[in-house]
Design a protein around this motif. Structure first.
Motif, PDB file in Angstrom:
ATOM      1  N   VAL A  97       5.397  22.693  55.937  1.00  0.00           N
ATOM      2  CA  VAL A  97       6.661  23.395  56.171  1.00  0.00           C
ATOM      3  C   VAL A  97       7.319  22.899  57.463  1.00  0.00           C
ATOM      4  N   LEU A  98       8.647  22.982  57.486  1.00  0.00           N
ATOM      5  CA  LEU A  98       9.435  22.629  58.665  1.00  0.00           C
ATOM      6  C   LEU A  98       9.542  23.876  59.544  1.00  0.00           C
ATOM      7  N   LEU A  99       9.068  23.765  60.796  1.00  0.00           N
ATOM      8  CA  LEU A  99       9.052  24.924  61.694  1.00  0.00           C
ATOM      9  C   LEU A  99       9.695  24.582  63.034  1.00  0.00           C
ATOM     10  N   PRO A 100      10.342  25.574  63.658  1.00  0.00           N
ATOM     11  CA  PRO A 100      10.899  25.349  64.992  1.00  0.00           C
ATOM     12  C   PRO A 100       9.768  25.231  66.014  1.00  0.00           C
ATOM     13  N   ARG A 101      10.019  24.465  67.069  1.00  0.00           N
ATOM     14  CA  ARG A 101       9.025  24.314  68.131  1.00  0.00           C
ATOM     15  C   ARG A 101       8.955  25.565  68.984  1.00  0.00           C
ATOM     16  N   CYS A 102       7.776  25.821  69.517  1.00  0.00           N
ATOM     17  CA  CYS A 102       7.579  26.924  70.460  1.00  0.00           C
ATOM     18  C   CYS A 102       8.334  26.585  71.739  1.00  0.00           C
ATOM     19  N   THR A 103       9.083  27.529  72.268  1.00  0.00           N
ATOM     20  CA  THR A 103       9.897  27.278  73.458  1.00  0.00           C
ATOM     21  C   THR A 103       9.305  27.888  74.727  1.00  0.00           C
ATOM     22  N   VAL A 104       8.091  28.419  74.641  1.00  0.00           N
ATOM     23  CA  VAL A 104       7.472  29.019  75.819  1.00  0.00           C
ATOM     24  C   VAL A 104       7.161  27.929  76.842  1.00  0.00           C
ATOM     25  N   GLU A 105       7.615  28.128  78.074  1.00  0.00           N
ATOM     26  CA  GLU A 105       7.353  27.160  79.138  1.00  0.00           C
ATOM     27  C   GLU A 105       5.928  27.338  79.631  1.00  0.00           C
ATOM     28  N   THR A 106       5.233  26.204  79.772  1.00  0.00           N
ATOM     29  CA  THR A 106       3.820  26.233  80.152  1.00  0.00           C
ATOM     30  C   THR A 106       3.544  25.572  81.498  1.00  0.00           C
TER      31      THR A 106
END
Length: 103
Positions: A71-80
């Motif tokens: 499946v096509l999924l958005p990337r996680c945007t949490v800054e690490t």
């Protein structure tokens, strides 16, 4: 980061399909290992290929003992953290709303 590591074998036709993507970013590994942390919640997940759509990637998802789906999924945007070289924020390398910890 320690990973779950449970793996699933991709079918030959999926290896061929995702290897042939125009401007492919990754070589397809026939044995996809779960990128999530051990004891994560939800499906297991492995990055299959990048997308031409910014901020999205193709992921193989599966439940233990069940067939995978891609499946096509958005990337996680949490800054690490902050990149030491250019000072820009680093974001988690997984997909949005994943189980387990951020990478």
């Amino acid at each position: 980061m320690e990973r779950c590591g449970l793996s699933v074998a991709l079918a030959a036709e999926d290896i061929e399909r995702w290897s042939a993507v125009k401007d492919a970013a990754y070589e397809i590994d026939p044995a996809m290992e779960c990128w999530l942390t051990p004891l994560h919640s939800g499906d297991h997940a492995s990055l299959v290929q990048s997308s031409l759509t910014p901020g999205r990637d193709w992921w193989a998802l599966w439940e233990t003992g069940s067939p995978y789906r891609i499946v096509l999924l958005p990337r996680c945007t949490v800054e690490t953290g902050i990149d030491i070289v250019d000072g820009e924020p680093l974001t988690c390398g997984l997909y949005g709303c994943h189980g387990g910890e951020h990478s």
